[in-house]
Design an enzyme around this catalytic site. Structure first.
Site: not given
Length: 630
Positions: A311-314
């Site tokens: 997953f990317d965070k932002t």
């Protein structure tokens, strides 16, 4: 050619005429009229075999030995030995099976058909004098303003220029509840205005709309074959001619033409051929109904194998909108200081500043009228200015050090605690003294924790977060969500390197991002999943598009992929089991030509009905969830 087209167009009525002839034939037998019985069944056989033979000939012209050829040869053989009853029943069952197959397959495509039917063909365009004109949607251009009334479908993608209403976007985003739209809100073609009245300025029209791209993508996906389908296609190329050869050998060895013909009938691989594609179509159709775009059966197969989600965070795990989460005031009135900071931040478009302005507006603070003088934006540090004779600084520690502001031990402890929680900090000093500490963080999506647990239960072994954010913030978020592995302060190229490293370790990796900044990682992963609103980049780059950026949709997509692949395997097992049963029955002497064809056609319907269960997969759970939240 005209006769051929006419017969193909009237196959259904031909099927029912054959049924009547067969019924008449058996009635004649009961009335002791053997010649009439034989004549009616012979006529039924001839009528029924014509469309079958035509399909066989068309296949032969492209060098394909089809199931229809096996049936046609079997009927000719039955005529040779005078078994008109066998030929009539075999051909009727074949036509009737095809009829039911087409009707049930049509139902599996109902979600796509309902999508295309929702697309409006006309639009009410607003003229300069305030009147409207009804025009074809193909005549609309970007910038036109269309009027949308209650109960009507939106003809364009655009923004609300005037009006207010609730829009049902289920066909586009999968969101089951109407969404409130006011001036400035984005709307999509194909959505329905439940109530209210909207003027929408077009940003995309025709085939460029999100709705049109969704329909096109899903239609293409349903025609894209899975790995199982490709294998079965290759298998059928050799299997069907082999049946012909085996039937010929059986006839030559046993001198029993009836037995050879029966082998032809029982050897039809109908259930095997239809089992995989019908599961593929039903699964992709279910995804489309829930706002999940899966690019074909091969993607569905690969998605089911995923054991690692990255997953990317932002904007993916978080909402992508920083908000004030902590406010510590050391001296002065809290609201008064916050209003002064909001006035300062109105000079800048920095995301942290915008979060402070939003917090001030939510409190109803009147900051706009404050007198601001000698203001300055210092890149990478913050903003300064004078309000009502007081010098105010709002920014990071560098800005305060530049202006000689020192922190007490208690203030430093408060700052450290805030940073350990993963929040960004804005320090506010007035006349050389720190008066307020503002904590700002990107809020987690509320559904993420439960969704990650559900992904683990569905079969995910590793949950990984890759982010460009600082390590402290990333670690805090990972701990809150139960992420197994986290890597921070990464550039896009670094994320790609980590994805490749996991793949080299034997993991099947899905990357979940926003479809724009994470395009390289989406393309590198085994499955790229875009959490977005159907943007062009998301649709083109990723393998799976979650039109409604929602983790519940991600869980449904993963479960659906596994269910679809499992359903395909069930259909293959059913098809093979039927073939084995028919062979045993033929050897044991309790299966004959007509009964074998009946079992064959029944097996086709069984695999179709089994696949149709995918159409409503997840519907019951979704309804229960909605009922619970109502």
């Amino acid at each position: 050619m005209k006769v051929q087209r006419w017969i193909q167009a009237h196959t259904t009525p031909i099927t029912w005429v054959v049924a009547v002839l067969i019924a008449g034939g058996y009635l004649s037998k009961w009335l002791q009229a053997p010649r009439l019985y034989a004549g009616l069944l012979a006529l039924a056989s001839v009528l029924a075999v014509v469309p079958i033979a035509m399909h066989a000939w068309q296949a032969l012209r492209v060098r394909v030995v089809s199931i229809e050829l096996l049936v046609t040869i079997a009927v000719i053989g039955a005529f040779v030995i005078g078994e008109y009853n066998e030929s009539a029943i075999v051909t009727f069952l074949f036509l009737f099976g095809n009829l039911l197959e087409q009707k049930t397959l049509a139902k599996t495509r109902s979600s796509i058909r309902s999508l295309t039917e929702m697309a409006p063909t006309t639009a009410d365009r607003l003229r300069a004098d305030g009147t409207t004109e009804t025009i074809d949607v193909d005549d609309l251009v970007t910038g036109d303003v269309v009027v949308v009334r209650p109960g009507a479908a939106l003809p364009v993608d655009g923004t609300v220029a005037d009006g207010d209403g609730y829009v049902d976007e289920a066909a586009i985003t999968g969101e089951s509840r109407p969404v409130h739209k006011t001036v400035g809100a984005s709307v999509y073609a194909g959505a329905m205005l439940s109530n209210g009245f909207l003027h929408v300025q077009a940003t995309k029209v025709g085939d460029d709309t999100t709705f049109a791209k969704i329909v096109e993508l899903v239609e293409e996906a349903q025609d894209t074959k899975s790995h199982a389908e490709k294998f079965i296609d290759r298998f059928a190329q050799y299997y069907t001619p082999a049946v012909l050869v085996i039937a010929l050998l059986v006839g030559l060895v046993t001198r029993d033409l009836r037995l050879a013909i029966t082998v032809l009938v029982l050897g039809c691989p109908g259930a095997l051929v239809i089992g995989a594609p019908v599961s593929n179509v039903a699964g992709i159709g279910n995804g489309a109904k829930h706002g999940i775009l899966v690019k074909g059966g091969a993607v569905m197969d690969d998605f089911a194998k995923i054991d690692t989600f990255v997953f990317d965070k932002t904007g993916t795990l978080t909402q992508g909108r920083p908000a004030v989460t902590a406010l510590t005031t050391f001296s002065g009135d809290e609201d008064e200081v916050l209003a002064q900071v909001a006035k300062l931040e109105s000079l800048s478009d920095h995301p942290l500043g915008q979060a402070i302005i939003q917090a001030a507006e939510q409190r109803g603070l009147q900051y706009a009228a404050l007198p601001l003088a000698a203001s300055e934006v210092i890149k990478g540090e913050g903003v300064t200015g004078t309000i009502a004779g007081h010098r105010i600084c709002a920014g990071n520690a560098k800005l305060l050090a530049r202006h000689g502001v020192a922190l007490t031990a208690a203030q430093q402890t408060a700052l450290t605690t805030l940073q350990q929680r993963g929040a960004s900090s804005v320090l506010v000093a007035i006349d050389g003294a720190l008066v307020q500490l503002i904590g700002i963080a990107d809020q987690l999506r509320p559904e993420v924790p439960a969704a990650l647990v559900a992904l683990k239960k569905a079969g995910a072994l590793h949950l990984v977060m890759l982010t460009g954010d600082n390590r402290a913030t990333a670690t805090t978020v990972a701990n809150q969500l139960g992420i197994d592995e986290v890597h921070a302060e990464l550039l896009p190229a670094d994320k790609v390197a980590y994805v490749k490293k996991m793949q080299a370790a034997g993991r099947h990796v899905a990357f979940v991002g926003d479809g724009i900044n994470d395009s390289p990682s989406l393309a590198t992963a085994d499955i790229g999943i875009a959490m977005g609103s159907g943007t062009d980049v998301a649709i083109e780059t990723s393998d799976v598009v979650l039109v409604q950026a929602n983790f519940q949709a991600l869980v449904h997509a993963y479960q659906l992929a596994k269910k679809t692949v499992r359903n395909t395997r069930e259909n293959v097992v059913i098809a093979i089991a039927v073939v084995v049963f028919l062979l045993i029955g033929l050897i044991a002497g309790f299966i004959y030509m007509a009964s074998g064809m009946f079992v064959h056609e029944a097996s086709i319907l069984v695999v179709i009905f089994n696949a149709m269960r995918l159409i409503d997969f997840g519907g019951r759970q979704k309804n229960q969830k909605l009922d619970a939240s109502a």
